[in-house]
Structures are given as structure tokens and as C-alpha cells.
Design an enzyme around this catalytic site. Structure first.
Site, mmCIF file in Angstrom:
data_model
loop_
_atom_site.group_PDB
_atom_site.id
_atom_site.type_symbol
_atom_site.label_atom_id
_atom_site.label_comp_id
_atom_site.label_asym_id
_atom_site.label_seq_id
_atom_site.Cartn_x
_atom_site.Cartn_y
_atom_site.Cartn_z
ATOM 1 N N THR A 236 22.117 27.514 20.521
ATOM 2 C CA THR A 236 22.458 26.916 21.807
ATOM 3 C C THR A 236 22.852 25.463 21.573
ATOM 4 O O THR A 236 22.143 24.716 20.906
ATOM 5 C CB THR A 236 21.282 27.011 22.806
ATOM 6 O OG1 THR A 236 21.632 26.347 24.026
ATOM 7 C CG2 THR A 236 20.003 26.410 22.252
ATOM 8 N N HIS A 288 5.431 31.331 16.316
ATOM 9 C CA HIS A 288 4.428 30.909 15.345
ATOM 10 C C HIS A 288 3.582 32.076 14.821
ATOM 11 O O HIS A 288 2.848 31.924 13.846
ATOM 12 C CB HIS A 288 3.513 29.847 15.966
ATOM 13 C CG HIS A 288 2.952 28.886 14.965
ATOM 14 N ND1 HIS A 288 3.079 29.052 13.607
ATOM 15 C CD2 HIS A 288 2.241 27.742 15.128
ATOM 16 C CE1 HIS A 288 2.485 28.050 12.976
ATOM 17 N NE2 HIS A 288 1.965 27.254 13.874
#
Length: 317
Positions: A236, A288
Site C-alpha cells: 500500500t 506476530h
């Protein structure tokens, strides 16, 4: 009466549990209270398999809750804003509603972390100018995003965990053997993410042409659902609007997304003196559960250094 303060689930006043030391150690490593595990051995003795089964049951419960249909009923009720003045209410429909639901699900289920870095793209601008005429001949525009597609495709081969998905229900990591990269496009209907397939097999001129065509289709409302499916990574770019950095939301079921911000001239220490260089901020958000911070830092540094070595890109085409 003795004070009860300070007693915890692991206090010594709890009844002893029939489990061997290595079984207790396994429970501690998994973050499980051994007292909560039901033993299936003689006299209720707890085995390693009992601990693992308990852990899997907990994981299944959490995963089921995460996969359950989400509503926004848990959000605090809004006040009556009309008490302070006139308001206008507009229904969230179509693409905007789908985007909102998808981002809500992604943010709610993925433990996000964002890593930031910078890249000196002074030489890269020269490469962009060099390939611009070829891109125009192919019906495209040579942009930093088009070049980023090529860079990220190479990075995903070096760091395959960034080109994966997590299946918590089956306790599996799915490594994709293909590289399809989505590019976020700002439209008047909301954010759309067309996907460019087999990015690693195309040169930067081909990528520039395809990106230009898909972006136009997105803005002209001609993008099909199939052209927004199958992505393994997302880019993006907000550089055309502004900003020095941001924290993009991972596009579920992917595990990472790269954000590009506006480049600016900065003094960089080179050859014993400061020189004006064009520097671009990079932001990498990642899941994560699969990716550690050190791996994310290495991935982003690899990407930054690839931007700084445009000769390698020109050789790849």
C-alpha cells in the site's frame, strides 16, 4: 486468621497433583496450570499427552471464538449526537461495508506489529526514468509501486514465512509456492486491492503495465471479485498523498503488508560528508504469531537495500 493475600493459582496450599516433574515442566512451558488438566492415568495421574490434549482443547476454543461471526454489538453505545446540533446519517453499503468488515476481522484476529525503516532511492529514481518510456509503450506507468512489486517478490523468496498463512484450527503454517501481490487502490467507493499474479515471473515493465490497467479497472468499477482473490502479500502506497509513515493493517489471511510513504530530500552521511538524498519511509506490519521482530527487521532491511541497488533490478528486467 492468617491473611489470604498473595496466594495464587500456583501457591503451595493447593492439593498436590499426580504428575511427574517433566510433565509439570511441559505444562509450565505451555503456560498451563497443571491443576486444570484432567489426568487419564491410574488414580488420575497426568501424562504429557494429557497436557497436550488440554492445550489443544484451549487452542480450539480460542480459534472457534475468533472464527465466530463478529458483530459490533459489543462496542459502547453512541450518544445522541443530535443533542448538540444537526447530523446526517448515511448507511455503510457495498465496497465500504465489505472493507470495514474485512479490516475489523483482520485487526481483531491478527496480533499486529509494525516495523519502520528508510531507503535511499536516489539512484532508483534514475532507473524509474530510464524504464518510463518502455512502460508507456506497454500501456503502463513506471511508478515506485511497480518497482516495489519486483523488490517484494524477490524478498518473499528469501523470506518464505512472509508468503504464508496460518491455520490455527489445524495448527499448520501454509507456505505458498507462488507469489501473488495485492496493491491497495484508493477509489471513490473505498479501498480495493487488485492482485497481480506470478509477480516473480514478470519484469518491471510488465508489472507496471498490469498495475496501471488493474488500478484503472478498480477506479472505473470494472474490477471483478476474482481479480481481488489469491493474494499472498500486499503493498500500500500513500506517498502520493503525504505522510512520513503509518501502520497498515495486514490483509487477512496474509501475514504481512508493506507500506510506502512520501519520499523527501534528507541529508545523508556519505563519503565523509552530508549529501542531499531522496529517502523513502517504509512500514512493514506483520502477524506476530508467525513472524518475529528480528525476522521483520531483516526482511525490511533487505527490501530497503534492494531499493538502494537498482542495478540488480535492471538486470532482472
Amino acid at each position: 486468621m492468617p491473611s489470604q493475600l498473595g496466594k495464587t493459582a500456583g501457591s503451595s496450599d493447593r492439593e498436590p497433583v499426580p504428575a511427574a516433574p517433566h510433565v509439570r515442566r511441559l505444562a509450565r512451558e505451555l503456560g498451563i496450570d497443571i491443576h486444570d488438566v484432567k489426568g487419564t492415568g491410574p488414580g488420575g495421574r497426568i501424562s504429557e499427552d494429557d497436557v497436550k490434549a488440554h492445550s489443544k482443547a484451549l487452542l480450539t476454543t480460542v480459534t472457534s471464538a475468533a472464527r465466530a461471526p463478529r458483530t459490533h454489538s459489543a462496542e459502547p453505545a453512541l450518544p445522541d449526537f443530535s443533542k448538540w446540533g444537526n447530523v446526517e446519517k448515511v448507511s455503510i453499503r457495498g465496497v465500504r461495508r465489505k472493507t470495514a468488515e474485512h479490516l475489523w476481522e483482520a485487526w481483531s484476529t491478527i496480533p499486529h506489529v509494525t516495523q519502520n525503516d528508510k531507503s535511499d532511492i536516489t539512484e532508483l529514481e534514475q532507473l524509474r526514468a530510464r524504464f518510463a518510456p518502455k512502460a508507456e509503450e506497454a500501456g503502463g506507468k513506471m511508478t515506485v509501486t511497480a518497482i516495489a512489486l519486483k523488490v517484494c517478490a524477490s524478498a518473499l523468496k528469501v523470506f518464505p514465512q512472509f508468503n504464508a498463512s496460518i491455520d490455527m484450527a489445524r495448527e499448520e503454517v501454509i507456505y505458498k509456492q507462488y507469489i501473488n501481490i495485492g496493491v491497495a487502490v484508493d477509489t471513490n467507493r473505498g479501498l480495493l486491492v487488485p492482485v497481480i499474479r506470478d509477480v516473480d515471473k514478470k519484469n518491471i515493465v510488465e508489472l507496471a503495465a498490469e498495475l496501471t490497467q488493474l488500478s484503472k479497472k478498480a477506479r472505473d468499477r470494472k474490477l471483478t471479485p476474482q481479480e481481488m482473490e489469491g493474494g499472498t502479500f500486499t503493498i500500500t502506497n500513500l506517498g502520493g498523498i503525504g505522510g512520513t509513515g503509518f501502520s497498515p493493517i495486514v490483509n487477512h489471511p496474509e501475514v504481512a503488508i508493506l507500506g510506502l510513504s512520501r519520499s523527501s530530500m534528507e541529508p545523508v552521511w556519505l563519503g565523509g560528508k552530508f549529501e542531499p538524498r531522496l529517502v523513502m519511509p517504509l512500514s512493514l506490519s506483520y502477524d506476530h504469531r508467525l513472524i518475529d521482530g528480528a525476522d521483520a527487521a531483516r526482511f525490511l532491511r533487505w527490501v530497503a537495500e534492494a531499493f538502494e541497488q537498482p542495478f540488480l533490478l535492471s538486470v532482472q528486467g
